[in-house]
Design an enzyme around this catalytic site. Sequence first.
Site, PDB file in Angstrom:
ATOM      1  N   HIS A 109       6.891   2.266  18.841  1.00 14.32           N
ATOM      2  CA  HIS A 109       5.819   2.694  17.929  1.00 14.32           C
ATOM      3  C   HIS A 109       5.940   4.189  17.557  1.00 14.32           C
ATOM      4  O   HIS A 109       5.069   4.998  17.885  1.00 14.32           O
ATOM      5  CB  HIS A 109       4.438   2.414  18.543  1.00 14.32           C
ATOM      6  CG  HIS A 109       3.337   2.367  17.506  1.00 14.32           C
ATOM      7  ND1 HIS A 109       2.206   1.618  17.652  1.00 14.32           N
ATOM      8  CD2 HIS A 109       3.207   2.985  16.307  1.00 14.32           C
ATOM      9  CE1 HIS A 109       1.421   1.766  16.600  1.00 14.32           C
ATOM     10  NE2 HIS A 109       2.016   2.612  15.768  1.00 14.32           N
ATOM     11  N   ASP A 167       8.722  -1.945  15.193  1.00  9.69           N
ATOM     12  CA  ASP A 167       8.223  -0.657  15.703  1.00  9.69           C
ATOM     13  C   ASP A 167       6.929  -0.882  16.488  1.00  9.69           C
ATOM     14  O   ASP A 167       6.501  -0.017  17.239  1.00  9.69           O
ATOM     15  CB  ASP A 167       7.958   0.293  14.523  1.00  9.69           C
ATOM     16  CG  ASP A 167       7.545   1.679  14.994  1.00  9.69           C
ATOM     17  OD1 ASP A 167       8.165   2.191  15.947  1.00  9.69           O
ATOM     18  OD2 ASP A 167       6.595   2.261  14.419  1.00  9.69           O
ATOM     19  N   GLY A 214       6.613   5.170  14.293  1.00  5.54           N
ATOM     20  CA  GLY A 214       6.595   5.257  12.825  1.00  5.54           C
ATOM     21  C   GLY A 214       6.261   6.632  12.280  1.00  5.54           C
ATOM     22  O   GLY A 214       6.973   7.176  11.435  1.00  5.54           O
ATOM     23  N   SER A 215       5.184   7.213  12.759  1.00  9.15           N
ATOM     24  CA  SER A 215       4.765   8.515  12.208  1.00  9.15           C
ATOM     25  C   SER A 215       5.167   9.671  13.127  1.00  9.15           C
ATOM     26  O   SER A 215       4.736  10.811  12.919  1.00  9.15           O
ATOM     27  CB  SER A 215       3.242   8.525  12.004  1.00  9.15           C
ATOM     28  OG  SER A 215       2.571   8.483  13.260  1.00  9.15           O
ATOM     29  N   ILE A 219       2.463   2.853   2.414  1.00 10.93           N
ATOM     30  CA  ILE A 219       3.725   2.731   3.154  1.00 10.93           C
ATOM     31  C   ILE A 219       4.640   1.718   2.464  1.00 10.93           C
ATOM     32  O   ILE A 219       5.830   1.968   2.274  1.00 10.93           O
ATOM     33  CB  ILE A 219       3.464   2.350   4.625  1.00 10.93           C
ATOM     34  CG1 ILE A 219       2.724   3.492   5.334  1.00 10.93           C
ATOM     35  CG2 ILE A 219       4.760   2.020   5.347  1.00 10.93           C
ATOM     36  CD1 ILE A 219       2.181   3.155   6.713  1.00 10.93           C
ATOM     37  N   GLY A 257       0.851  -1.201   0.000  1.00 11.19           N
ATOM     38  CA  GLY A 257       0.000   0.000   0.000  1.00 11.19           C
ATOM     39  C   GLY A 257       0.875   1.234   0.000  1.00 11.19           C
ATOM     40  O   GLY A 257       2.023   1.204  -0.466  1.00 11.19           O
TER      41      GLY A 257
HETATM   42  P1  NAP Z   1      -2.755   1.079   2.778  1.00 14.33           P
HETATM   43  O1  NAP Z   1      -2.271   2.139   1.857  1.00 14.33           O
HETATM   44  O2  NAP Z   1      -4.199   0.853   2.921  1.00 14.33           O
HETATM   45  O3  NAP Z   1      -2.029  -0.258   2.364  1.00 14.33           O
HETATM   46  C1  NAP Z   1      -2.236  -1.474   2.984  1.00 14.33           C
HETATM   47  C2  NAP Z   1      -1.948  -2.548   1.961  1.00 14.33           C
HETATM   48  O4  NAP Z   1      -2.020  -3.812   2.585  1.00 14.33           O
HETATM   49  C3  NAP Z   1      -2.905  -2.534   0.806  1.00 14.33           C
HETATM   50  O5  NAP Z   1      -2.165  -2.402  -0.376  1.00 14.33           O
HETATM   51  C4  NAP Z   1      -3.605  -3.894   0.876  1.00 14.33           C
HETATM   52  O6  NAP Z   1      -3.768  -4.332  -0.461  1.00 14.33           O
HETATM   53  C5  NAP Z   1      -2.587  -4.717   1.644  1.00 14.33           C
HETATM   54  N1  NAP Z   1      -3.144  -5.859   2.339  1.00 14.33           N
HETATM   55  C6  NAP Z   1      -4.339  -5.987   2.970  1.00 14.33           C
HETATM   56  N2  NAP Z   1      -4.465  -7.220   3.473  1.00 14.33           N
HETATM   57  C7  NAP Z   1      -3.319  -7.897   3.146  1.00 14.33           C
HETATM   58  C8  NAP Z   1      -2.856  -9.209   3.365  1.00 14.33           C
HETATM   59  N3  NAP Z   1      -3.604 -10.101   4.008  1.00 14.33           N
HETATM   60  N4  NAP Z   1      -1.635  -9.542   2.895  1.00 14.33           N
HETATM   61  C9  NAP Z   1      -0.892  -8.653   2.229  1.00 14.33           C
HETATM   62  N5  NAP Z   1      -1.283  -7.399   1.959  1.00 14.33           N
HETATM   63  C10 NAP Z   1      -2.482  -7.031   2.425  1.00 14.33           C
HETATM   64  O7  NAP Z   1      -2.213   1.348   4.248  1.00 14.33           O
HETATM   65  P2  NAP Z   1      -0.860   2.069   4.686  1.00 14.33           P
HETATM   66  O8  NAP Z   1      -1.119   3.517   4.865  1.00 14.33           O
HETATM   67  O9  NAP Z   1       0.247   1.616   3.808  1.00 14.33           O
HETATM   68  O10 NAP Z   1      -0.699   1.463   6.159  1.00 14.33           O
HETATM   69  C11 NAP Z   1      -0.542   0.081   6.371  1.00 14.33           C
HETATM   70  C12 NAP Z   1      -0.620  -0.209   7.850  1.00 14.33           C
HETATM   71  O11 NAP Z   1       0.524   0.319   8.502  1.00 14.33           O
HETATM   72  C13 NAP Z   1      -1.787   0.457   8.577  1.00 14.33           C
HETATM   73  O12 NAP Z   1      -2.971  -0.311   8.462  1.00 14.33           O
HETATM   74  C14 NAP Z   1      -1.303   0.576   9.987  1.00 14.33           C
HETATM   75  O13 NAP Z   1      -1.719  -0.543  10.742  1.00 14.33           O
HETATM   76  C15 NAP Z   1       0.207   0.561   9.853  1.00 14.33           C
HETATM   77  N6  NAP Z   1       0.797   1.843  10.252  1.00 14.33           N
HETATM   78  C16 NAP Z   1       1.750   1.849  11.223  1.00 14.33           C
HETATM   79  C17 NAP Z   1       2.327   3.045  11.608  1.00 14.33           C
HETATM   80  C18 NAP Z   1       3.387   3.099  12.664  1.00 14.33           C
HETATM   81  O14 NAP Z   1       3.483   4.104  13.353  1.00 14.33           O
HETATM   82  N7  NAP Z   1       4.200   2.084  12.823  1.00 14.33           N
HETATM   83  C19 NAP Z   1       1.913   4.236  11.021  1.00 14.33           C
HETATM   84  C20 NAP Z   1       0.949   4.194  10.022  1.00 14.33           C
HETATM   85  C21 NAP Z   1       0.401   2.981   9.652  1.00 14.33           C
HETATM   86  P3  NAP Z   1      -4.679  -5.586  -0.874  1.00 14.33           P
HETATM   87  O15 NAP Z   1      -5.924  -5.521  -0.022  1.00 14.33           O
HETATM   88  O16 NAP Z   1      -4.927  -5.410  -2.311  1.00 14.33           O
HETATM   89  O17 NAP Z   1      -3.854  -6.760  -0.594  1.00 14.33           O
END
Ligand code: NAP
Length: 321
Positions: A287, A263, A289-290, A159, A157
């Site tokens: 944690h 993280d 990340g952001s 990130i 996605g």
């Molecule tokens: P995003 O743009 O919605 O991307 C998430 C991706 O994961 C999508 O491309 C989705 O595509 C894929 N996905 C969903 N289910 C999956 C699976 N079972 N196996 C493999 N891929 C799968 O979200 P993002 O903004 O990149 O954020 C991703 C996650 O990072 C968030 O949900 C959050 O939990 C985490 N995050 C962490 C921090 C931190 O501080 N560490 C900060 C921000 C976000 P498909 O459904 O097509 O597979």
Amino acid sequence: MTELKVLITNHEVPKVAIDLLGEKCTLIINEEKPYANREQILAKCPGVDAIFWASKERLDAEVLDKAGPQMKVVGCMSAGLDNVDVETLKARGIKLSNTPVVLNDAVADVAVLLALGAARRITEGRRAIEQGTWRYGVQWQLGRDISGSTVGIVGLGGIGQAIVTKLTKFGVSKFLYSGHKEKEEGKLLNAKFVTFDELIKESDFVIIACPLTTETKGLFNATVFDKMKNTSILINIARGGIVVQNDLVEALQQKKIFAAGLDVMTPEPLPRDSPLLKLDNVVLLPHIGSATIGTRAAMAQLTAQNILMGLGGAPMFTPVY
Ligand code: NAP
């Protein structure tokens, strides 16, 4: 809109958002320190028109019931929505937004930081300095190269794509990714869509960047660690619940994998007696990340803008549905 009331669930929300919302709405702010718990948030909900959700607490029917039927807009200051009962909000016709995209770079930076840190054994190196066991040695404290490696991204996605873009500069030889479907962005980034099984077996670095859902909860368990290369490195910047932590600890102790960089973990904050803290081959971050000044301000601003758009009847910039 002066009569509209907005609840801000956390007093640390950057000023830019308070100023933006304060121009048009009456603000009710959870001032409790260090941050408001569930009861304190619930106590301030009744009668508000919108909620700025900056809390790890669960956002569910109870919150909506407390707020009342006039509450129609929620802006979450996060990309992840695993603490939100999205289906209930949707069913009740509540407008819901999150803050993707603006945090991609900051979180991807942390993924790169952890990948390099775990590969170069920085926890162990730091301990050697502290314990006076730093020594000269041609074979001492050798890490692994990221250049020439295969990097697998679980979830390409926003990130995940930012991670690939950044790591391209590090001479990675092959990018793989898994998910529900092949993505156009994958082609543009020269990343190959593979099955989850192929990804974990072939990657030198496995980076978790997918949401925590019922499908991904506990996805990384003992069976998966057994299939990974014993030279591989696991990075998790997504959510702790995607990894069965006890299985990861065992895999690291038994050197089934080389190292991990996390993280996110379970629970957060991590207890001081967690076995993860005793391991040399894991790099831990709380944690963050952001957590940069600029990114948190951008997230807050976007959340405030989304709420104002929602209250004004206009489409939000980053709606969840
Ligand atoms: P995003 O743009 O919605 O991307 C998430 C991706 O994961 C999508 O491309 C989705 O595509 C894929 N996905 C969903 N289910 C999956 C699976 N079972 N196996 C493999 N891929 C799968 O979200 P993002 O903004 O990149 O954020 C991703 C996650 O990072 C968030 O949900 C959050 O939990 C985490 N995050 C962490 C921090 C931190 O501080 N560490 C900060 C921000 C976000 P498909 O459904 O097509 O597979």
